[in-house]
Design a protein around this motif. Structure first.
Motif, PDB file in Angstrom:
ATOM      1  N   TYR A  43       0.670  -1.259  -0.090  1.00  0.00           N
ATOM      2  CA  TYR A  43      -0.004  -0.040  -0.118  1.00  0.00           C
ATOM      3  C   TYR A  43       0.672   1.194   0.073  1.00  0.00           C
ATOM      4  O   TYR A  43       0.534   2.123  -0.850  1.00  0.00           O
ATOM      5  N   THR A  92      -5.850  -4.325  -1.580  1.00  0.00           N
ATOM      6  CA  THR A  92      -6.417  -5.264  -2.428  1.00  0.00           C
ATOM      7  C   THR A  92      -7.182  -6.405  -1.391  1.00  0.00           C
ATOM      8  O   THR A  92      -6.942  -6.256   0.037  1.00  0.00           O
ATOM      9  N   ASP A  94      -6.405  -9.457  -0.677  1.00  0.00           N
ATOM     10  CA  ASP A  94      -5.352 -10.302   0.008  1.00  0.00           C
ATOM     11  C   ASP A  94      -4.704  -9.590   0.994  1.00  0.00           C
ATOM     12  O   ASP A  94      -4.377  -9.802   1.994  1.00  0.00           O
ATOM     13  N   GLU A  95      -4.356  -8.221   0.698  1.00  0.00           N
ATOM     14  CA  GLU A  95      -3.981  -7.235   1.758  1.00  0.00           C
ATOM     15  C   GLU A  95      -4.846  -7.341   2.570  1.00  0.00           C
ATOM     16  O   GLU A  95      -4.226  -7.120   4.028  1.00  0.00           O
TER      17      GLU A  95
END
Length: 123
Positions: A43, A92, A94-95
């Motif tokens: 990020y 995202t 997954d993040e």
């Protein structure tokens, strides 16, 4: 020397047993924290909402500098993770999952009631 298929399977079963017994819980927590740090750095590598690079804002130009900043105080990692609540905007899926895992771990360790973290829908 490469492992035989039987040896790979034996090691795999050992890892599964360790996870199921709780023996690997500390390693799993470390892996979760590392995933969260990587998610936060990903990020950080993107431009801020104003278009200015985060490195120009916080001075962290490398992952090592960023990690050092997170390590500086015990609460820095958790504060960075909680900054994305409630909607994990800018991350995202997954993040967001990696960040949510650390938040849930921290809540469990401080005996906070289990809350429901709502992850963004997959695009």
């Amino acid at each position: 020397m490469p492992l035989s298929n039987a040896e790979r399977q034996r090691r795999y079963r050992q890892r599964l047993k360790a996870r199921a017994s709780g023996d690997a819980v500390v390693d799993q927590a470390r892996i979760a924290v590392e995933r969260a740090v990587q998610a936060l750095w990903a990020y950080h590598e993107r431009p801020s909402p104003t278009g200015v690079a985060w490195s120009a804002i916080d001075g962290c130009r490398t992952l090592g500098e960023y990690r050092s900043e997170l390590e500086r105080s015990p609460s820095n990692l958790l504060q960075a993770c909680r900054a994305f609540l409630p909607g994990f905007e800018g991350l995202t899926l997954d993040e967001a999952r990696a960040v949510a895992d650390v938040i849930e771990l921290a809540d469990a360790l401080r005996l906070a009631p289990a809350g429901r973290i709502f992850l963004p829908e997959a695009a």
